[in-house]
Design a protein around this motif. Structure first.
Motif, PDB file in Angstrom:
ATOM      1  N   ASP A  23       0.824  -1.222   0.000  1.00  0.00           N
ATOM      2  CA  ASP A  23       0.000   0.000   0.000  1.00  0.00           C
ATOM      3  C   ASP A  23       0.855   1.267   0.000  1.00  0.00           C
ATOM      4  O   ASP A  23       0.476   2.300   0.542  1.00  0.00           O
ATOM      5  CB  ASP A  23      -0.946   0.035   1.201  1.00  0.00           C
ATOM      6  N   ASN A  24       2.039   1.163  -0.618  1.00  0.00           N
ATOM      7  CA  ASN A  24       2.995   2.288  -0.704  1.00  0.00           C
ATOM      8  C   ASN A  24       3.557   2.666   0.669  1.00  0.00           C
ATOM      9  O   ASN A  24       3.984   3.806   0.894  1.00  0.00           O
ATOM     10  CB  ASN A  24       2.351   3.517  -1.350  1.00  0.00           C
ATOM     11  N   TRP A  25       3.578   1.706   1.588  1.00  0.00           N
ATOM     12  CA  TRP A  25       4.129   1.949   2.914  1.00  0.00           C
ATOM     13  C   TRP A  25       5.634   1.867   2.874  1.00  0.00           C
ATOM     14  O   TRP A  25       6.216   0.890   2.385  1.00  0.00           O
ATOM     15  CB  TRP A  25       3.571   0.945   3.913  1.00  0.00           C
ATOM     16  N   CYS A  26       6.293   2.892   3.381  1.00  0.00           N
ATOM     17  CA  CYS A  26       7.756   2.927   3.543  1.00  0.00           C
ATOM     18  C   CYS A  26       8.027   3.550   4.903  1.00  0.00           C
ATOM     19  O   CYS A  26       7.724   4.735   5.123  1.00  0.00           O
ATOM     20  CB  CYS A  26       8.419   3.732   2.431  1.00  0.00           C
ATOM     21  N   ARG A  27       8.574   2.764   5.825  1.00  0.00           N
ATOM     22  CA  ARG A  27       8.663   3.220   7.206  1.00  0.00           C
ATOM     23  C   ARG A  27       9.500   4.491   7.344  1.00  0.00           C
ATOM     24  O   ARG A  27       9.078   5.454   7.999  1.00  0.00           O
ATOM     25  CB  ARG A  27       9.253   2.115   8.087  1.00  0.00           C
ATOM     26  N   ILE A  28      10.659   4.535   6.702  1.00  0.00           N
ATOM     27  CA  ILE A  28      11.527   5.709   6.837  1.00  0.00           C
ATOM     28  C   ILE A  28      10.895   6.931   6.169  1.00  0.00           C
ATOM     29  O   ILE A  28      10.879   8.030   6.734  1.00  0.00           O
ATOM     30  CB  ILE A  28      12.917   5.412   6.232  1.00  0.00           C
ATOM     31  N   TYR A  84       9.344   3.142  15.859  1.00  0.00           N
ATOM     32  CA  TYR A  84       9.649   2.055  16.794  1.00  0.00           C
ATOM     33  C   TYR A  84       8.460   1.132  17.062  1.00  0.00           C
ATOM     34  O   TYR A  84       8.604   0.133  17.772  1.00  0.00           O
ATOM     35  CB  TYR A  84      10.151   2.635  18.123  1.00  0.00           C
ATOM     36  N   THR A  85       7.298   1.451  16.527  1.00  0.00           N
ATOM     37  CA  THR A  85       6.127   0.578  16.699  1.00  0.00           C
ATOM     38  C   THR A  85       5.708  -0.098  15.395  1.00  0.00           C
ATOM     39  O   THR A  85       4.672  -0.779  15.377  1.00  0.00           O
ATOM     40  CB  THR A  85       4.939   1.383  17.243  1.00  0.00           C
ATOM     41  N   THR A  86       6.469   0.053  14.334  1.00  0.00           N
ATOM     42  CA  THR A  86       6.139  -0.541  13.038  1.00  0.00           C
ATOM     43  C   THR A  86       7.328  -1.317  12.504  1.00  0.00           C
ATOM     44  O   THR A  86       8.450  -1.222  13.027  1.00  0.00           O
ATOM     45  CB  THR A  86       5.723   0.529  12.015  1.00  0.00           C
ATOM     46  N   THR A  87       7.070  -2.076  11.450  1.00  0.00           N
ATOM     47  CA  THR A  87       8.118  -2.828  10.759  1.00  0.00           C
ATOM     48  C   THR A  87       8.079  -2.483   9.280  1.00  0.00           C
ATOM     49  O   THR A  87       7.031  -2.087   8.755  1.00  0.00           O
ATOM     50  CB  THR A  87       7.915  -4.342  10.941  1.00  0.00           C
ATOM     51  N   PRO A  88       9.197  -2.635   8.565  1.00  0.00           N
ATOM     52  CA  PRO A  88       9.196  -2.298   7.137  1.00  0.00           C
ATOM     53  C   PRO A  88       8.331  -3.226   6.301  1.00  0.00           C
ATOM     54  O   PRO A  88       7.842  -2.818   5.235  1.00  0.00           O
ATOM     55  CB  PRO A  88      10.674  -2.429   6.742  1.00  0.00           C
ATOM     56  N   GLU A  89       8.122  -4.472   6.757  1.00  0.00           N
ATOM     57  CA  GLU A  89       7.405  -5.442   5.938  1.00  0.00           C
ATOM     58  C   GLU A  89       5.888  -5.332   6.048  1.00  0.00           C
ATOM     59  O   GLU A  89       5.181  -5.550   5.066  1.00  0.00           O
ATOM     60  CB  GLU A  89       7.822  -6.872   6.314  1.00  0.00           C
TER      61      GLU A  89
END
Length: 395
Positions: free
Chosen positions: A171-176, A223-228
């Motif tokens: 869904d176009n999620w990119c943590r950084i 700190y509460t999410t992951t890249p995957e």
């Protein structure tokens, strides 16, 4: 808009209650429920159903791999047949999809492979790159030059405006990048609306407070999410992107107005003529193309409603909000309105257009014909000619 949203939420809850009791919805409400124009206008985010349930309904007959949706062929599955039943416990044990993602399950219970680990820094560099590197070898020199020319502004748009795209991987999620949006988005908005140098209480800079709050929120998200895996609150970034986009449009529109004033000064043209011609046409061109596309897709009533609703919303936001800000900034001293003969022409033309539209709609029972569109075009051309001649002091 609020009334339409509230009414549809009430109607959907009533439809659910009737469905649970085994009752059918008949009459006008059933027609509205089946009508895509009446149903599709309202944002699904305001409905009683959650976003995860909406996505689950849309991906019922699809496989899911790393949150990518791939359609499969189901030749023996009827549209009217109920969805296949399966054991949720068995699905959870064999499925490795992210929470909220569902997929069609065959009798053999095929397992979905585990998603590969994501290199978040590589993904970040790939998303912030303003040049299309994937299609670079296939592009012509003209397209490459255009990509290089728009690269600077595209870079700033990417790092300040979050985009939620359900057709993209994760869904176009990119943590950084999304954490960077939480910092640069509010920072850009603060400077764009003119509060970058504001002091709170005369001693504490407002921009420092914005940085502290946005930095703390970005750290919490990181700190509460992951890249995957896509977080459940990822949809909130879409609303943030909408707000930042409005600020970008405001900044670009301000620069366009300044540019038009410079053109008017160079060619000795008044601001009124520029506003009635170049600025008005450029402002309405996108609305015209979008409304025409909506009508050709089979939603003519939606397109006609947008012809009136979009300018009305633009006036409320584009004129009402700046006027409120101006009144607050002057300490409630009020605004000075300069009257000119052109104001009478503008008000008269607008009144004739609205009143005649109401009369025509009532007489034709809200069934618009081609002659009505021709009439509006002729009315606008007459108004434009009279306004330009008056502004040019020809009569």
């Amino acid at each position: 808009m609020v009334l339409v949203i509230i009414w549809n939420c009430y109607f959907l809850s009533e439809a659910e209650a009737s469905a649970e009791k085994g009752m059918k919805i008949t009459g006008t409400r059933a027609a509205d429920y089946d009508n895509p124009e009446a149903y599709g206008v309202v944002l699904t985010a305001f409905f009683k159903y959650s976003w995860e349930e909406d996505r689950r309904r849309n991906t019922l007959h699809h496989f899911c791999y790393d949150n990518d949706v791939f359609a499969i062929s189901l030749p023996n599955l009827s549209e009217e047949a109920p969805p296949p039943s399966y054991d949720e416990t068995e699905v959870k044990r064999n499925s490795t999809c992210s929470p909220g993602c569902d997929y069609y399950k065959s009798d053999k219970c095929e397992k979905v492979p585990l998603p590969e680990p994501v290199n978040q820094w590589k993904d970040f560099i790939h998303k912030v790159c303003p040049v299309n590197l994937q299609d670079w070898s296939k592009q012509t020199w003209t397209e490459r030059s255009l990509d290089i020319l728009k690269a600077p502004i595209m870079f700033f748009l990417v790092v300040t405006t979050p985009v939620v795209d359900y057709k993209s991987p994760r869904d176009n999620w990119c943590r950084i990048l999304n954490c960077l949006h939480l910092v640069l988005g509010p920072l850009f908005t603060t400077f764009a609306i003119g509060f970058g140098s504001t002091m709170i209480g005369g001693v504490f800079p407002a921009i420092v407070l914005v940085l502290l709050l946005s930095g703390a929120l970005a750290g919490f998200v990181y700190y509460t999410t992951t890249p995957e895996l896509v977080p459940r609150f990822h949809t909130a970034f879409a609303y943030m992107g909408f707000g930042v986009s409005v600020v970008w449009i405001y900044c670009i529109a301000t620069e366009i107005v300044v540019l038009l004033q410079a053109v008017g000064t160079a060619f000795n043209l008044s601001e009124s003529i520029l506003g009635l011609t170049i600025l008005a046409w450029g402002n309405c061109l996108l609305d015209f193309l979008s409304n025409l596309a909506v009508a050709r897709k089979g939603f003519p009533r939606m397109g006609i409603a947008a012809c009136f609703g979009a300018p009305f919303l633009t006036l409320l936001l584009g004129v009402g909000v700046p006027c409120i800000i101006e009144l607050i900034g002057d300490g409630g001293a009020g605004m000075v309105l300069n009257y000119s003969p052109l104001t009478t022409i503008l008000f008269s033309a607008l009144s004739v257009s609205l009143v005649s539209s109401v009369v025509v709609m009532i007489v034709c029972r809200f069934q618009t014909k081609r002659a009505y569109g021709v009439y509006l075009i002729c009315l606008y051309l007459c108004f434009l000619v009279i306004a330009v001649l008056k502004e040019s002091k020809i009569f």
